[in-house]
Design a protein around this motif. Structure first.
Motif, mmCIF file in Angstrom:
data_model
loop_
_atom_site.group_PDB
_atom_site.id
_atom_site.type_symbol
_atom_site.label_atom_id
_atom_site.label_comp_id
_atom_site.label_asym_id
_atom_site.label_seq_id
_atom_site.Cartn_x
_atom_site.Cartn_y
_atom_site.Cartn_z
ATOM 1 N N ALA A 1 79.011 -1.578 12.338
ATOM 2 C CA ALA A 1 79.262 -1.870 13.756
ATOM 3 C C ALA A 1 78.085 -2.610 14.374
ATOM 4 O O ALA A 1 78.266 -3.555 15.163
ATOM 5 C CB ALA A 1 79.531 -0.567 14.511
ATOM 6 N N LYS B 1 76.883 -10.871 19.462
ATOM 7 C CA LYS B 1 77.037 -10.852 20.922
ATOM 8 C C LYS B 1 75.832 -10.252 21.628
ATOM 9 O O LYS B 1 75.827 -10.147 22.851
ATOM 10 C CB LYS B 1 78.301 -10.059 21.283
ATOM 11 C CG LYS B 1 79.575 -10.667 20.712
ATOM 12 C CD LYS B 1 80.777 -9.788 20.926
ATOM 13 C CE LYS B 1 80.785 -8.621 19.974
ATOM 14 N NZ LYS B 1 80.954 -9.015 18.574
ATOM 15 N N ALA B 2 74.816 -9.855 20.867
ATOM 16 C CA ALA B 2 73.672 -9.169 21.464
ATOM 17 C C ALA B 2 72.817 -10.086 22.324
ATOM 18 O O ALA B 2 72.024 -9.607 23.138
ATOM 19 C CB ALA B 2 72.810 -8.542 20.368
ATOM 20 N N SER C 1 78.144 -6.417 15.928
ATOM 21 C CA SER C 1 77.826 -6.618 17.346
ATOM 22 C C SER C 1 76.626 -7.526 17.561
ATOM 23 O O SER C 1 76.373 -7.950 18.701
ATOM 24 C CB SER C 1 77.559 -5.269 18.014
ATOM 25 O OG SER C 1 76.380 -4.679 17.502
ATOM 26 N N VAL D 1 76.582 1.479 19.578
ATOM 27 C CA VAL D 1 76.837 1.002 18.216
ATOM 28 C C VAL D 1 75.530 0.696 17.495
ATOM 29 O O VAL D 1 75.496 -0.098 16.563
ATOM 30 C CB VAL D 1 77.748 -0.250 18.223
ATOM 31 C CG1 VAL D 1 79.157 0.112 18.641
ATOM 32 C CG2 VAL D 1 77.184 -1.348 19.114
ATOM 33 N N THR D 2 74.437 1.318 17.953
ATOM 34 C CA THR D 2 73.130 1.099 17.336
ATOM 35 C C THR D 2 72.682 2.371 16.633
ATOM 36 O O THR D 2 72.409 3.383 17.294
ATOM 37 C CB THR D 2 72.090 0.693 18.397
ATOM 38 O OG1 THR D 2 72.558 -0.453 19.100
ATOM 39 C CG2 THR D 2 70.756 0.375 17.746
ATOM 40 N N LEU E 1 75.257 -1.237 24.429
ATOM 41 C CA LEU E 1 75.054 -1.605 23.028
ATOM 42 C C LEU E 1 74.449 -0.456 22.224
ATOM 43 O O LEU E 1 74.572 -0.417 20.996
ATOM 44 C CB LEU E 1 74.156 -2.839 22.937
ATOM 45 C CG LEU E 1 74.107 -3.574 21.591
ATOM 46 C CD1 LEU E 1 75.469 -4.151 21.259
ATOM 47 C CD2 LEU E 1 73.056 -4.677 21.618
ATOM 48 N N SER F 1 77.723 -14.665 14.763
ATOM 49 C CA SER F 1 78.667 -13.713 14.177
ATOM 50 C C SER F 1 78.970 -14.078 12.730
ATOM 51 O O SER F 1 78.997 -13.204 11.846
ATOM 52 C CB SER F 1 79.959 -13.684 15.002
ATOM 53 O OG SER F 1 79.709 -13.276 16.331
#
Length: 325
Positions: free
Chosen positions: A222, A229-230, A226, A196-197, A193, A267
């Motif tokens: 992004a 789903k984290a 995401s 995209v952080t 992850l 989401s």
């Protein structure tokens, strides 16, 4: 993007090596033997389109691996293996340093102590007594390890990221009583992850280069996409049945249902859209309901499912009633 039905119709023969590879790994064969037979099946399956064309079974796509493309493929594989080997060698130096210095054990102890102190602080403000000492310690331990995994995974390729995190962060979760398989899924998920952080979102910056967009804005988008789903790794730890640990059908089905609904709710809340634009109160309700579904407890599940279905159902109904231009 080609249609799924077309891809399956033209390339169904390429799935056999993958099935063989996964099956052999699940049957406890060594990764080397599984990879060997996967490569052999890739070679064999490359001749299926040629045979199918001669028999008139349809137009399968794919390159037949004669000697020249086979040698080229093995050469490319060796080049990629060199890069991975170099990365693993560097990781070996890091792991050796961590082992000799005892940093891994110190990190585990620091995480557990900090989680215990924060948990005690939260429990002191809980008049209902619903927050237990062990529950608070596990939750904040998972939270701190997740943050550490994202920080340590910044700017590092996937394979070294996992090896480093499995050596440093995973022991902290094992001390908290998290199952071993769930521990490794947890640290790997949050390590990836990190790509995209922001501010070092390598995957998002690569996508920005392809799309010609502004890198930081792409990274923030992004990250927002995401976030739904984290919380999946938290579900792995609170409901190990999702990973077939202490498996029962009731636990698995309830966790799967709550997971799908919770991810959809989060989401939609972070994107701000379902069937039409969501207002701020709807976003807040979906976020709270999605968080309730993570822990897979009976009454929170009932309340969370009711709130999500009510909010998303009303949003879909409003979109259906809205006049179309």
């Amino acid at each position: 993007i080609p249609k799924l039905s077309r891809v399956i119709g033209e390339s169904w023969h390429l799935v056999f090596p993958l099935i063989a590879l996964v099956t052999m790994l699940l049957l406890d064969f060594t990764p080397f033997l599984s990879a060997f037979w996967g490569i052999v099946l890739c070679f064999v399956c490359s001749y299926i389109p040629l045979i199918a064309r001669k028999l008139g079974w349809g137009e399968l796509q794919g390159q037949t691996l004669t000697w020249k493309p086979l040698i080229e493929g093995l050469s490319e594989g060796a080049k990629y293996a060199l890069a991975i080997g170099a990365a693993c060698a560097c990781v070996g130096l890091i792991l050796g340093t961590l082992t000799l210095s005892g940093l891994g054990f110190k990190f585990s102890g620091a995480v557990i102590d900090l989680a215990g102190h924060v948990g005690d602080l939260i429990r002191s403000f809980d008049p209902t007594g619903l927050v237990t000492e062990n529950g608070a310690k596990v939750f904040f331990g998972l939270l701190f390890v997740a943050i550490a995994c994202i920080l340590m995974g910044t700017g590092i390729p996937t394979t070294p990221t996992y090896i480093i995190l499995a050596s440093i962060a995973a022991p902290a979760l094992a001390t908290l009583g998290v199952p071993l398989l769930a521990t490794h899924f947890f640290v790997f998920y949050y390590g990836v992850l990190a790509d995209v952080t922001p501010p070092v979102a390598l995957a998002a910056y690569a996508a920005a280069g392809i799309a010609g967009s502004e890198p930081m804005r792409t990274g923030l988008t992004a990250f927002r996409l995401s976030m739904g789903k984290a919380l999946v790794p938290f579900m792995f730890t609170y409901t190990p049945a999702l990973l077939f640990i202490d498996f029962t059908w009731s636990a698995f089905l309830s966790a799967a249902l709550c997971g799908v609904v919770g991810i959809t709710a989060l989401s939609a809340a972070y994107i701000g859209y379902f069937r039409e634009t969501l207002g701020r109160p709807e976003k807040v309700m979906l976020t709270l309901a999605g968080l309730m579904l993570v822990f897979n407890q009976f009454w929170p599940n009932i309340v969370g499912l009711a709130v999500v279905f009510a909010v998303l159902g009303w949003n879909a109904l409003s979109a259906r009633r809205a006049p179309r231009l």
